[in-house]
Scaffold this motif. Structure first.
Motif, PDB file in Angstrom:
ATOM      1  N   LYS A  23       0.808  -1.226   0.000  1.00 46.06           N
ATOM      2  CA  LYS A  23       0.000   0.000   0.000  1.00 46.06           C
ATOM      3  C   LYS A  23       0.840   1.274   0.000  1.00 46.06           C
ATOM      4  O   LYS A  23       0.308   2.367  -0.170  1.00 46.06           O
ATOM      5  N   ASN A  24       2.149   1.148   0.194  1.00 47.02           N
ATOM      6  CA  ASN A  24       3.036   2.311   0.180  1.00 47.02           C
ATOM      7  C   ASN A  24       3.594   2.605  -1.209  1.00 47.02           C
ATOM      8  O   ASN A  24       4.324   3.577  -1.385  1.00 47.02           O
ATOM      9  N   ILE A  26       3.003   2.765  -5.646  1.00 46.54           N
ATOM     10  CA  ILE A  26       2.039   3.147  -6.674  1.00 46.54           C
ATOM     11  C   ILE A  26       2.201   2.189  -7.837  1.00 46.54           C
ATOM     12  O   ILE A  26       3.310   1.771  -8.165  1.00 46.54           O
ATOM     13  N   SER A  68      -4.455   5.056  -7.388  1.00 46.13           N
ATOM     14  CA  SER A  68      -4.228   6.284  -6.633  1.00 46.13           C
ATOM     15  C   SER A  68      -4.247   6.060  -5.120  1.00 46.13           C
ATOM     16  O   SER A  68      -3.532   6.738  -4.380  1.00 46.13           O
ATOM     17  N   ARG A  69      -5.058   5.140  -4.662  1.00 44.39           N
ATOM     18  CA  ARG A  69      -5.115   4.891  -3.213  1.00 44.39           C
ATOM     19  C   ARG A  69      -5.835   3.579  -2.929  1.00 44.39           C
ATOM     20  O   ARG A  69      -6.522   3.029  -3.792  1.00 44.39           O
ATOM     21  N   TYR A  79      -9.351  -4.566   0.781  1.00 41.84           N
ATOM     22  CA  TYR A  79      -8.925  -3.241   0.336  1.00 41.84           C
ATOM     23  C   TYR A  79      -9.562  -2.929  -1.014  1.00 41.84           C
ATOM     24  O   TYR A  79      -9.581  -3.776  -1.909  1.00 41.84           O
ATOM     25  N   GLU A  94     -11.547   9.584 -10.612  1.00 45.43           N
ATOM     26  CA  GLU A  94     -11.149   8.432  -9.813  1.00 45.43           C
ATOM     27  C   GLU A  94     -12.262   7.394  -9.846  1.00 45.43           C
ATOM     28  O   GLU A  94     -13.437   7.722  -9.671  1.00 45.43           O
ATOM     29  N   LYS A 118       3.857   9.676  -2.291  1.00 50.17           N
ATOM     30  CA  LYS A 118       2.401   9.616  -2.206  1.00 50.17           C
ATOM     31  C   LYS A 118       1.773  10.995  -1.987  1.00 50.17           C
ATOM     32  O   LYS A 118       0.670  11.258  -2.449  1.00 50.17           O
ATOM     33  N   LYS A 122      -0.968  12.698  -4.583  1.00 47.07           N
ATOM     34  CA  LYS A 122      -2.293  13.209  -4.224  1.00 47.07           C
ATOM     35  C   LYS A 122      -2.473  14.646  -4.711  1.00 47.07           C
ATOM     36  O   LYS A 122      -3.545  15.014  -5.209  1.00 47.07           O
TER      37      LYS A 122
END
Length: 201
Positions: A23-24, A26, A68-69, A79, A94, A118, A122
């Motif tokens: 998750k850290n 991209i 993106s997230r 997730y 998005e 990150k 954003k």
């Protein structure tokens, strides 16, 4: 019935892959659409991108975006992967990755980017959210005629190219570093990170 069970199994496997992503980091997502009615209906520019890939001899990639997230769904202990991309109707937006694949037929590749910021990502997404999509620029990109367009409206690979430049990636070997001349196939062949098949249907 058997076909429905196979589809359920494929999406369950996809969800497991999303859950296991770092998750850290991209990730870039590449879409290679199969030629069928559903894909043509949902992606009307697909035939143009396939023709350009055939014309240039490059890998057949029709769309590109980035995750993106990740949003944690506590109720289902999963997730949710959100992608930032160029949409035909609403421009830069998005969307939820799994929702995008509901009617999809083809292959989806994922490429991990190791050097990412990150916070900058954003800020980039907030800056470009809602910017108009340009079908003209998208078509011109594959034949290097974007100079004919006076407005710098975006399309999928230009958006990703600008995003990568903002992240500090040197793209001089990909269409001389000009995001407005980059196609999804150009970015795929740029070998920016390690790739694997994420989904196939």
């Amino acid at each position: 019935m058997k076909k429905n069970l196979e589809v359920i199994k494929k999406f369950k496997n996809l969800q497991e892959k999303i859950n296991n992503l770092d998750k850290n980091k991209i990730y870039l997502i590449y879409f290679d659409y199969s030629i069928c009615f559903k894909n043509i209906y949902h992606s009307p520019l697909m035939l143009s991108t396939k023709f350009l890939s055939w014309l240039t001899g490059k890998k057949d990639i029709d769309h590109v975006c980035h995750i993106s997230r990740f949003i944690y769904d506590q109720e289902n202990d999963n997730y949710i992967a959100k992608v930032f991309e160029a949409g035909l109707e609403r421009g830069m937006e998005e969307n939820t990755l799994i929702d995008k694949l509901e009617h999809f037929r083809g292959k989806v590749y994922i490429e991990e980017l190791t050097n990412v910021d990150k916070i900058k990502a954003k800020a980039f997404e907030n800056k470009y959210l809602g910017v108009e999509y340009s079908k003209t620029n998208a078509l011109f990109s594959g034949i290097n005629l974007t100079k004919l367009s006076k407005r710098k409206e975006l399309f999928c690979s230009a958006l990703v190219g600008l995003f990568l430049k903002d992240q500090g990636y040197l793209l001089k070997n990909i269409q001389r570093g000009n995001p407005y001349e980059m196609t999804p196939s150009d970015l795929y062949e740029g070998n920016l990170g390690s790739k694997q098949i994420l989904f196939k249907q």
